[in-house]
Design a protein around this motif. Structure first.
Motif, PDB file in Angstrom:
ATOM      1  N   PRO A 111      49.456  43.896  34.693  1.00 58.57           N
ATOM      2  CA  PRO A 111      48.606  44.842  35.429  1.00 58.57           C
ATOM      3  C   PRO A 111      47.887  44.142  36.581  1.00 58.57           C
ATOM      4  N   VAL A 112      47.531  44.909  37.594  1.00 58.72           N
ATOM      5  CA  VAL A 112      46.944  44.349  38.808  1.00 58.72           C
ATOM      6  C   VAL A 112      45.612  45.016  39.116  1.00 58.72           C
ATOM      7  N   PHE A 113      44.817  44.348  39.988  1.00 63.08           N
ATOM      8  CA  PHE A 113      43.672  44.998  40.601  1.00 63.08           C
ATOM      9  C   PHE A 113      44.218  45.957  41.657  1.00 63.08           C
ATOM     10  N   ALA A 114      43.758  47.177  41.651  1.00 62.48           N
ATOM     11  CA  ALA A 114      44.282  48.174  42.593  1.00 62.48           C
ATOM     12  C   ALA A 114      43.789  47.888  44.012  1.00 62.48           C
ATOM     13  N   PRO A 115      44.558  48.288  45.052  1.00 67.84           N
ATOM     14  CA  PRO A 115      44.050  48.194  46.421  1.00 67.84           C
ATOM     15  C   PRO A 115      42.834  49.102  46.585  1.00 67.84           C
ATOM     16  N   GLY A 116      41.820  48.604  47.301  1.00 66.81           N
ATOM     17  CA  GLY A 116      40.599  49.382  47.497  1.00 66.81           C
ATOM     18  C   GLY A 116      40.389  49.741  48.948  1.00 66.81           C
ATOM     19  N   ARG A 117      39.130  49.664  49.398  1.00 70.59           N
ATOM     20  CA  ARG A 117      38.797  50.005  50.784  1.00 70.59           C
ATOM     21  C   ARG A 117      39.519  49.059  51.752  1.00 70.59           C
ATOM     22  N   GLY A 118      39.920  49.602  52.875  1.00 69.40           N
ATOM     23  CA  GLY A 118      40.584  48.800  53.895  1.00 69.40           C
ATOM     24  C   GLY A 118      42.096  48.884  53.849  1.00 69.40           C
ATOM     25  N   ILE A 119      42.646  49.450  52.802  1.00 71.21           N
ATOM     26  CA  ILE A 119      44.098  49.619  52.673  1.00 71.21           C
ATOM     27  C   ILE A 119      44.400  51.112  52.632  1.00 71.21           C
ATOM     28  N   ARG A 120      45.413  51.532  53.347  1.00 75.40           N
ATOM     29  CA  ARG A 120      45.750  52.940  53.460  1.00 75.40           C
ATOM     30  C   ARG A 120      45.959  53.570  52.075  1.00 75.40           C
ATOM     31  N   ALA A 121      45.573  54.845  51.955  1.00 78.23           N
ATOM     32  CA  ALA A 121      45.678  55.565  50.683  1.00 78.23           C
ATOM     33  C   ALA A 121      47.120  55.636  50.196  1.00 78.23           C
ATOM     34  N   ALA A 122      48.070  55.786  51.131  1.00 70.40           N
ATOM     35  CA  ALA A 122      49.480  55.870  50.733  1.00 70.40           C
ATOM     36  C   ALA A 122      49.954  54.570  50.095  1.00 70.40           C
ATOM     37  N   VAL A 123      49.444  53.448  50.616  1.00 69.35           N
ATOM     38  CA  VAL A 123      49.803  52.145  50.048  1.00 69.35           C
ATOM     39  C   VAL A 123      49.222  52.016  48.636  1.00 69.35           C
ATOM     40  N   ALA A 124      47.950  52.381  48.507  1.00 62.87           N
ATOM     41  CA  ALA A 124      47.309  52.305  47.189  1.00 62.87           C
ATOM     42  C   ALA A 124      48.025  53.183  46.174  1.00 62.87           C
ATOM     43  N   GLU A 125      48.437  54.370  46.588  1.00 64.53           N
ATOM     44  CA  GLU A 125      49.145  55.275  45.682  1.00 64.53           C
ATOM     45  C   GLU A 125      50.494  54.692  45.278  1.00 64.53           C
ATOM     46  N   SER A 126      51.160  54.029  46.218  1.00 68.36           N
ATOM     47  CA  SER A 126      52.441  53.405  45.896  1.00 68.36           C
ATOM     48  C   SER A 126      52.276  52.308  44.846  1.00 68.36           C
ATOM     49  N   VAL A 127      51.225  51.505  44.991  1.00 67.62           N
ATOM     50  CA  VAL A 127      50.975  50.443  44.010  1.00 67.62           C
ATOM     51  C   VAL A 127      50.691  51.042  42.631  1.00 67.62           C
ATOM     52  N   ARG A 128      49.849  52.079  42.598  1.00 64.57           N
ATOM     53  CA  ARG A 128      49.491  52.698  41.319  1.00 64.57           C
ATOM     54  C   ARG A 128      50.692  53.345  40.633  1.00 64.57           C
ATOM     55  N   SER A 129      51.658  53.817  41.410  1.00 71.15           N
ATOM     56  CA  SER A 129      52.828  54.486  40.821  1.00 71.15           C
ATOM     57  C   SER A 129      53.854  53.491  40.286  1.00 71.15           C
ATOM     58  N   THR A 130      53.775  52.233  40.714  1.00 69.27           N
ATOM     59  CA  THR A 130      54.774  51.251  40.301  1.00 69.27           C
ATOM     60  C   THR A 130      54.213  50.139  39.414  1.00 69.27           C
ATOM     61  N   ARG A 131      52.885  50.018  39.341  1.00 68.54           N
ATOM     62  CA  ARG A 131      52.259  48.977  38.518  1.00 68.54           C
ATOM     63  C   ARG A 131      51.125  49.579  37.713  1.00 68.54           C
ATOM     64  N   SER A 132      50.899  49.044  36.527  1.00 63.15           N
ATOM     65  CA  SER A 132      49.690  49.429  35.805  1.00 63.15           C
ATOM     66  C   SER A 132      48.516  48.665  36.399  1.00 63.15           C
ATOM     67  N   VAL A 133      47.360  49.325  36.475  1.00 65.28           N
ATOM     68  CA  VAL A 133      46.196  48.720  37.123  1.00 65.28           C
ATOM     69  C   VAL A 133      45.107  48.452  36.098  1.00 65.28           C
ATOM     70  N   ILE A 134      44.300  47.445  36.389  1.00 61.91           N
ATOM     71  CA  ILE A 134      43.186  47.069  35.512  1.00 61.91           C
ATOM     72  C   ILE A 134      42.013  48.000  35.804  1.00 61.91           C
ATOM     73  N   PRO A 135      41.486  48.685  34.805  1.00 63.82           N
ATOM     74  CA  PRO A 135      40.382  49.641  35.044  1.00 63.82           C
ATOM     75  C   PRO A 135      39.158  48.969  35.658  1.00 63.82           C
ATOM     76  N   ARG A 136      38.478  49.735  36.523  1.00 66.99           N
ATOM     77  CA  ARG A 136      37.191  49.346  37.108  1.00 66.99           C
ATOM     78  C   ARG A 136      37.281  48.105  37.999  1.00 66.99           C
ATOM     79  N   HIS A 137      38.480  47.798  38.496  1.00 65.78           N
ATOM     80  CA  HIS A 137      38.639  46.683  39.423  1.00 65.78           C
ATOM     81  C   HIS A 137      39.542  47.102  40.577  1.00 65.78           C
ATOM     82  N   SER A 138      39.086  46.866  41.807  1.00 64.14           N
ATOM     83  CA  SER A 138      39.915  47.087  42.987  1.00 64.14           C
ATOM     84  C   SER A 138      39.548  46.046  44.030  1.00 64.14           C
ATOM     85  N   ILE A 139      40.491  45.738  44.924  1.00 70.71           N
ATOM     86  CA  ILE A 139      40.280  44.709  45.941  1.00 70.71           C
ATOM     87  C   ILE A 139      40.068  45.395  47.292  1.00 70.71           C
ATOM     88  N   ASP A 140      38.893  45.174  47.873  1.00 65.59           N
ATOM     89  CA  ASP A 140      38.592  45.691  49.210  1.00 65.59           C
ATOM     90  C   ASP A 140      39.005  44.650  50.250  1.00 65.59           C
TER      91      ASP A 140
END
Length: 517
Positions: free
Chosen positions: A403-432
């Motif tokens: 699992p990964v830290f999800a993309p946060g602020r500063g990265i396009r929403a479409a990119v963040a959605e792509s990451v979330r659809s292909t990887r499991s993410v660690i809750p309550r953590h994102s990288i700005d």
């Protein structure tokens, strides 16, 4: 020669008087034969463990509509003195407590009751302790108490009557935490296993509490589960030397079928077992995922292979936690993932024989034979379930991305959605990803404390090449840097090799940015 004549005479007699074996036995009268008081000795070797004996007492608490049960070990600094089981159930009056303390006392069980033989309180208690005291109070009744001492029972079934004042004071003290006036205390004195605790009370309590909470959490997991459980069980100790009680330890449910995802597609699966002259029985077949480490699979530790097989329930109380009941060999490792839940309907409770200590079920041969022909709604046979469980056990595990830290602020929403659809993410953590003032020889920095990836603002305009700046500009560069550095946000500190790698990245990216200039 004599033996030959004798055998011939017996054979002749059998042929002449064979009718006596099928006729009713003639009766000339009746007499009362009192049980020998030494039957008490049999209870000391009846097969209860300490954990199973306490579970039997709590069954009585559940039948009395208790919502809370406290198991308390009473100790001094160096010895274990006694054990109390306190509940906030209906309690008993004078007549009811006499019936409860009677050996072989008759009681009318309701359909959903957990009690079976009317002997659990006495048998379970005397299997562990030489003295059993029961103190109880029903609503709007006086406190009453009785005590069985094994030595007095042997002398002629002499049961002690507990002082009413003592019973009332004991209940007031014990039930104060429940804020109720009715309930029951079962007290064990001279517990034989407590001799092992002499001089090492803390270690003994830690060990027995661990095994007790596993046993109760498993056997009664359906009562303990949910946001509003039907029952709460607490365990603590009371040191009479200091007057201090330990914090309450809550027993949590241990569900043997609590996997997040089944080990095979199409499971769990129900199989209908048809028993001639009895009816149909449903077997809920489960396959755990391979190589799981969940608590519901390990069930307290030890060999998980012994946990495969049938889990029999009666009125939601677990009676048997594993074993194949002669359907096949127990403990074969390749079947460790296979578990089958069976709820015994009322009409089957005389077909299956429940052990006296409620720790196992004996199944007739006709049940074992019927399993071979049991079918699921999709026409699978029960033996196919067994084969499938073995295949899953032997299969190689699928390699999964961490699992990964999800993309946060500063990265396009479409990119963040792509990451979330292909990887499991660690809750309550994102990288700005944000622009910041950094030294000229630094392209980026990692700020673990704030989960931020900082980019050097001095290179922003040249990289934009005249395009307008925005909070999510340069999506390709930001995404590549996010993918490059994401795993470095997980650890508390960078290793030496990680620092070398980052320095190499910095030098290459700064050189590339200067070429852009």
């Amino acid at each position: 020669m004599t033996n030959s004549v004798g055998s011939h005479a017996i054979s002749q007699g059998n042929e002449m008087d064979s009718r006596v074996w099928i006729e009713d036995v003639p009766i000339t009268g009746q007499k009362v034969i009192e049980p020998d008081a030494r039957v008490v000795d049999a209870f000391q070797n009846i097969g209860y463990s300490l954990e199973a004996a306490l579970a039997d007492l709590i069954d009585n608490s559940i039948d009395a509509a208790a919502k809370h049960v406290l198991v308390r070990f009473v100790r001094t600094d160096n010895e274990l003195h006694s054990l109390d089981v306190v509940d906030d159930g209906r309690g008993m009056n004078d007549t009811e407590i006499d019936r409860a303390m009677k050996f072989g006392g008759q009681r009318t069980y309701q359909t959903g009751d957990l009690g079976m033989y009317g002997m659990g309180l006495k048998a379970a208690s005397l299997s562990q302790a030489d003295n059993l005291t029961v103190i109880s109070r029903a609503n709007r009744s006086k406190a009453v108490g009785r005590r069985w001492q094994a030595k007095e029972a042997r002398r002629g079934w002499q049961c002690d009557v507990v002082s009413g004042q003592f019973a009332s004071e004991a209940l007031d003290a014990a039930l104060s935490g429940f804020e109720l006036s009715h309930g029951t205390i079962v007290r064990w004195d001279q517990v034989r296993d407590f001799r092992k605790a002499s001089g090492r009370v803390d270690a003994y309590i830690q060990r027995i509490r661990s095994s007790l909470t596993v046993h109760l959490g498993l056997q009664l997991h359906r009562f303990l589960a949910g946001d509003r459980p039907r029952l709460q069980i607490l365990v603590n100790t009371l040191n009479v030397d200091t007057g201090q009680a330990s914090p309450n330890f809550r027993v949590t449910p241990l569900d043997p079928f609590s996997y997040a995802h089944p080990g095979s597609r199409g499971y769990p699966k129900d199989f209908r077992v048809t028993i001639p002259q009895v009816g149909d029985l449903t077997c809920h077949a489960h396959i755990w995922p391979a190589r799981t480490k969940e608590a519901g699979y390990k069930l307290g530790g030890g060999s998980v292979a012994r946990r495969q097989g049938f889990y029999f329930y009666r009125n939601d109380r677990l009676l048997q936690a594993g074993g194949w009941n002669n359907y096949r060999e127990d403990g074969e490792p390749h079947l460790s993932l296979a578990r089958v839940a069976i709820d015994l309907p009322q009409r089957f409770q005389s077909f299956f024989s429940v052990r006296f200590n409620k720790a196992a079920v004996d199944a007739p041969r006709s049940f074992v034979d019927a399993l071979e022909h049991a079918k699921s709604p999709d026409n699978k046979l029960f033996p196919e379930f067994v084969e499938r469980a073995q295949v899953v056990y032997r299969s190689k595990p699928e390699r999964k991305l961490d699992p990964v830290f999800a993309p946060g602020r500063g990265i396009r929403a479409a990119v963040a959605e792509s990451v979330r659809s292909t990887r499991s993410v660690i809750p309550r953590h994102s990288i700005d990803v944000v622009w910041a003032n950094l030294p000229r020889k630094t392209f980026f920095e990692i700020d673990r404390e704030s989960d931020q990836l900082l980019l050097n603002k001095r290179f922003r305009n040249v990289l934009l090449a005249g395009r307008p700046a925005s909070s999510a500009d340069l999506p390709v560069i930001k995404t590549l840097l996010y993918l490059l550095t994401e795993e470095l946000f997980h650890g508390e500190r960078q290793s030496g090799i990680e620092r070398q790698r980052l320095d190499a990245y910095q030098a290459a990216l700064v050189a590339a940015a200067r070429e852009e200039e």
